[in-house]
Design an enzyme around this catalytic site. Sequence first.
Site, short mmCIF file in Angstrom:
data_model
loop_
_atom_site.label_atom_id
_atom_site.label_comp_id
_atom_site.label_asym_id
_atom_site.label_seq_id
_atom_site.Cartn_x
_atom_site.Cartn_y
_atom_site.Cartn_z
N PRO A 138 0.80 -1.23 0.00
CA PRO A 138 0.00 0.00 0.00
C PRO A 138 0.83 1.28 0.00
CG PRO A 138 0.06 -0.93 2.19
CD PRO A 138 0.78 -1.90 1.30
N CYS A 139 1.48 1.55 -1.12
CA CYS A 139 2.30 2.75 -1.24
C CYS A 139 1.46 4.02 -1.09
CB CYS A 139 3.07 2.75 -2.55
SG CYS A 139 2.08 2.46 -4.01
N HIS A 140 0.15 3.90 -1.32
CA HIS A 140 -0.72 5.06 -1.16
C HIS A 140 -0.81 5.51 0.30
CE1 HIS A 140 -3.39 1.59 -0.52
NE2 HIS A 140 -4.15 2.39 0.20
#
Length: 180
Positions: A138-140
């Site tokens: 989950p780079c967001h």
Amino acid sequence: MTGQRFTIFETAIGPCGVLWGERGISGVQLTMGSEEKTRKRIQQRHADAREAEPTAEVGRAIEAMKELLSGKPNDLNDIELDLEGVPEFNRGVYAIARSIPPGQTTTYGEIAKKLGGVELSRDVGQALGHNPCPIVVPCHRVLAAGNKPGGFSANGGVATKLKMLAIEGAIVNHTPSLFD
């Protein structure tokens, strides 16, 4: 070895794609706005991949990603990833990112500190920019200093990042600029 396979699936943010091989999921393609454009992007980046029906394991991963993108707090940590060929530093960044619970965030600097020092913040950002498995990694959920959104290399840029965070209920300090 049967090679890489992929499929397209519908989510709350639009059609996404997933790639897999013998050792697990090797890529996730965020929506490009339409099923056709998403498929084309996968084929551009993975010319050897062929479209196929997902295995049972991939099907479970797709359902989990769809749940997360519809607002259910699924951490996706049970999804097996194949990160062969991904640099060790990037794998370390991705492991830390995967530990961030849905609806929570951290910063590039905090991940950098865990990997050896805040001076690695730019390297953390670059690793996340090359993330082959967004949503699952989950780079967001990784923000710039001051809880500002920072960059996002997916189609739609920061607007897509903010939409994904809003679905999860995360609070982000965002004042739109001319560059959003």
